[in-house]
Design an enzyme around this catalytic site. Structure first.
Site, mmCIF file in Angstrom:
data_model
loop_
_atom_site.group_PDB
_atom_site.id
_atom_site.type_symbol
_atom_site.label_atom_id
_atom_site.label_comp_id
_atom_site.label_asym_id
_atom_site.label_seq_id
_atom_site.Cartn_x
_atom_site.Cartn_y
_atom_site.Cartn_z
ATOM 1 N N ASP A 180 -27.993 14.058 16.209
ATOM 2 C CA ASP A 180 -27.866 13.079 14.983
ATOM 3 C C ASP A 180 -29.124 12.318 15.026
ATOM 4 O O ASP A 180 -29.699 11.713 15.622
ATOM 5 C CB ASP A 180 -26.550 11.893 15.184
ATOM 6 C CG ASP A 180 -26.730 10.785 14.224
ATOM 7 O OD1 ASP A 180 -26.256 11.247 13.130
ATOM 8 O OD2 ASP A 180 -27.195 9.688 14.430
ATOM 9 N N GLU A 264 -26.926 17.529 11.273
ATOM 10 C CA GLU A 264 -26.373 17.498 10.050
ATOM 11 C C GLU A 264 -27.065 18.169 9.008
ATOM 12 O O GLU A 264 -28.403 18.048 9.090
ATOM 13 C CB GLU A 264 -26.284 16.044 9.880
ATOM 14 C CG GLU A 264 -25.549 15.180 10.569
ATOM 15 C CD GLU A 264 -25.458 13.735 10.500
ATOM 16 O OE1 GLU A 264 -24.515 12.974 10.044
ATOM 17 O OE2 GLU A 264 -26.701 13.275 10.515
ATOM 18 N N CYS A 331 -10.372 9.286 19.483
ATOM 19 C CA CYS A 331 -9.238 9.258 18.666
ATOM 20 C C CYS A 331 -9.140 10.148 17.312
ATOM 21 O O CYS A 331 -8.080 10.454 16.865
ATOM 22 C CB CYS A 331 -8.562 8.038 18.546
ATOM 23 S SG CYS A 331 -9.175 6.960 17.268
ATOM 24 N N CYS A 347 -14.131 1.607 17.502
ATOM 25 C CA CYS A 347 -12.993 2.068 16.683
ATOM 26 C C CYS A 347 -11.832 0.649 16.587
ATOM 27 O O CYS A 347 -11.577 0.217 17.523
ATOM 28 C CB CYS A 347 -12.203 3.220 17.427
ATOM 29 S SG CYS A 347 -10.945 3.829 16.448
ATOM 30 N N ASP A 357 -25.072 6.087 17.260
ATOM 31 C CA ASP A 357 -25.793 7.527 17.041
ATOM 32 C C ASP A 357 -25.127 8.539 17.973
ATOM 33 O O ASP A 357 -25.089 10.045 17.559
ATOM 34 C CB ASP A 357 -27.190 7.313 17.198
ATOM 35 C CG ASP A 357 -27.694 6.218 16.438
ATOM 36 O OD1 ASP A 357 -27.378 6.449 14.998
ATOM 37 O OD2 ASP A 357 -28.606 5.630 16.475
#
Length: 398
Positions: A180, A264, A331, A347, A357
């Protein structure tokens, strides 16, 4: 390419500058002949016709005859190849070459093979009409049939051989890594490693701002302004050298350690466009966007991917970047609130906490693995959260 630093004497520098001037003159003269063509006129002279004209010009002009015919002919050949690339593919139209920007010339044939090793640190190359020029041996000398001498804006001379190095062999361990790219952290790996591109120190940044203020007060065309611009160019060259060195070490390490490298698929050119807008529709947060653009370009995102694809061809995978920074790697819950700030990911569903990152890098690795599994099964992958409850099958339609 295999590039080396040259160490010419003051007398040799004048000869190299004269070669650059002749190459630039022949390029611009040949380009002017091509651009003068219009429909209905005779065809513009090609490379062979321009070489015949060069022979006549060298016989008529002593200053042109004093230069190297190899340098002058090769400039015309490079121009011809540039036009061929323009008509055959996505290359742009050849443009004019300017002094101080396009400084370089190319040597081919037997003259390009006159390169010798003096000792462990130094070698020398025979440049036509200049003599033996010393070069710093930073790596083994390749067996090349041509080389190019260039001077950057900082005044440094380099010698580059047209030899493509062999790619790095895969380790064969089956390891996959997600990378990333960011501004604060240049590259975060799914293994938890955080890699940062070296940036100028605080003292260097103050020195650069001081040079910019002096440049703003200097009179245009003065010798003082030229010296200040040269100092700024040297500062930028050091910054670029550090970035390139970091990219080379990082990409070599990744290519040797992992079989698959996932990143990416970012459109860097679109991401770094100016937000200034137009007079009718001015942009917003222009200064903040300009700072973000500088931060992105300073991390070497594009160069990192380019060198990875060259060192590990066929082993670099680009994945869709959508929601990789908002998805929980534990999750699978997707929410913009998961990104607590630039560095912390928490989260809201399972309360999983991690570096933002690194969490995104793990998601990139999983998307890449899911894509390879789909290719193997020839199916369409459906990414579902692990916390989703089982769903009943729909009733059969009579």
């Amino acid at each position: 390419m295999s590039r080396y630093r040259l160490a010419p004497t003051l007398a040799q520098v004048s000869g190299l500058v004269e070669h650059c001037r002749h190459a630039r003159y022949m390029w611009n003269l040949g380009l002017e002949q091509r651009l003068m063509w219009r429909p209905g006129r005779p065809a513009a002279p090609g490379y062979a016709a321009q070489c015949e004209q060069l022979t006549d010009a060298r016989a008529a002009e002593p200053w042109l005859k004093a230069g190297s015919q190899t340098v002058q002919q090769q400039a015309l050949r490079n121009l011809d190849q540039a036009w061929r690339n323009f008509y055959a593919g996505p290359h742009g139209r050849p443009t004019w070459r300017r002094e101080g920007v396009h400084e370089g010339f190319r040597i081919v044939g037997a003259a390009a093979q006159r390169v010798e090793k003096l000792n462990r640190k130094w070698g020398r190359v025979l440049v036509p009409k200049v003599g033996w020029v010393k070069l710093r041996l930073s790596r083994k000398l390749p067996d090349a049939k041509s080389y190019r001498v260039t001077r950057d804006r900082a005044g440094r001379w380099h010698l580059a051989f047209a030899v493509i190095p062999e790619p790095i062999q895969a380790p064969g361990n089956g390891d996959v890594v997600g990378v990333d790219r960011g501004v604060t952290v240049s590259a975060a790996l799914s293994t938890g490693e955080l890699l940062s591109c070296p940036s100028p120190s605080g003292r260097e940044q103050q020195r650069f701002k001081h040079l910019q203020r002096k440049l703003a007060r200097a009179k245009r065309g003065s010798n003082r302004r030229g010296k200040i611009r040269a100092a700024i160019a040297r500062f930028k060259a050091r910054e670029s050298d550090r970035r390139k060195n970091w990219v080379e070490h990082t990409t070599t390490d990744l290519a040797r350690r992992f079989d698959i490298i996932a990143l990416e698929d970012l459109r860097i050119r679109n991401m770094t466009k100016s937000a200034r807008g137009t007079i009718e529709a001015p942009g917003r947060n222009v200064r903040r966007k300009a700072g973000l653009n500088r931060g992105i370009l300073a991390q070497g995102w594009g160069l990192l991917v380019q060198r990875l694809e060259q060192k590990a061809p066929g082993r670099v995978e680009k994945v869709n970047p959508a929601y990789t920074s908002q998805t929980c790697s534990a999750c699978g819950h997707v929410a913009s609130e998961n990104r607590e700030n630039q560095a912390v990911f928490r989260c809201v569903a399972c309360r999983h906490k991690a570096n933002a990152d690194v969490n995104a890098a793990i998601n990139i690795e999983r998307i890449s693995a899911a894509g390879r599994a789909v290719d193997a099964r020839r199916e369409t992958a459906v990414l579902v959260s692990e916390k989703r409850e089982p769903q009943h099958a729909p009733p059969a339609v009579a």
